[in-house]
Design a protein around this motif. Structure first.
Motif: not given
Length: 187
Positions: A153-155, A148-151, A157-158
């Motif tokens: 962080l990706k959002e 969840t944290e990775l997702e 970043r995007d």
């Protein structure tokens, strides 16, 4: 004369070092957890044996003896000739087979194994299984949190990439930074 005295001093120092290292090794051996655990297990086992023997002598033997006329340990058969027993209970003639004492020892073993299994092994196995399940559950939750944290962080970043590129729907179209001022959203 100085040489023999030096040799004696050196030999004494070496033997003292050996004594210290042997004593330190022995101390390390005794302080290991498994030696202490083994000693505790032997003491507990001896006490437990007394309890089981008391149960066999006090309860099991009289119940088995109720079907006969004697205590369990006194059951026997003669292998050769008629067994003659004197007043003190010693066999005078014949070869007795003491199957009653074997039966008593077998019952004692079965009772001991049953009690150890149901009161010690089974509860410990259940406890360890429960503990392993909790650890696995915690690991699963940790993995979900990491994903969840990775997702997230990706959002982020995007969104930052889209904001810098000025794509529609990403805010004002201006990238934050010192060249555009510190006030976001004003032109």
């Amino acid at each position: 004369m100085a040489a023999p005295a030096a040799r004696a001093t050196r030999g004494t120092a070496v033997s003292q070092e050996k004594k210290q290292s042997v004593l330190e090794g022995f101390k390390a051996f005794l302080m290991r957890g498994n030696v202490i655990d083994l000693a505790v297990a032997v003491v507990i086992g001896a006490a437990f044996t007394n309890i089981v023997n008391a149960v066999v002598k006090g309860i099991i033997s009289p119940i088995v003896g109720a079907f006969g006329t004697k205590a369990l340990e006194s059951y026997q058969s003669c292998l050769k000739g008629p067994c003659q027993v004197d007043k003190s209970g010693n066999v005078v003639s014949g070869i007795p087979i003491m199957w009653g004492s074997v039966l008593g020892a077998t019952l004692s073993f079965l009772i001991t194994a049953t009690v150890v299994y149901f009161l010690m092994v089974l509860p410990m196995a259940r406890y360890l299984a429960r503990k392993a399940a909790l650890e696995k559950e915690k690991e699963g939750v940790k993995e979900v949190v990491e994903v969840t944290e990775l997702e997230l962080l990706k959002e982020i970043r995007d969104a930052l990439v889209a904001q810098r590129a000025g794509t529609p729907g990403s805010g004002t179209g201006k990238a934050p930074g010192p060249e555009h001022g510190t006030d976001r959203g004003t032109s």
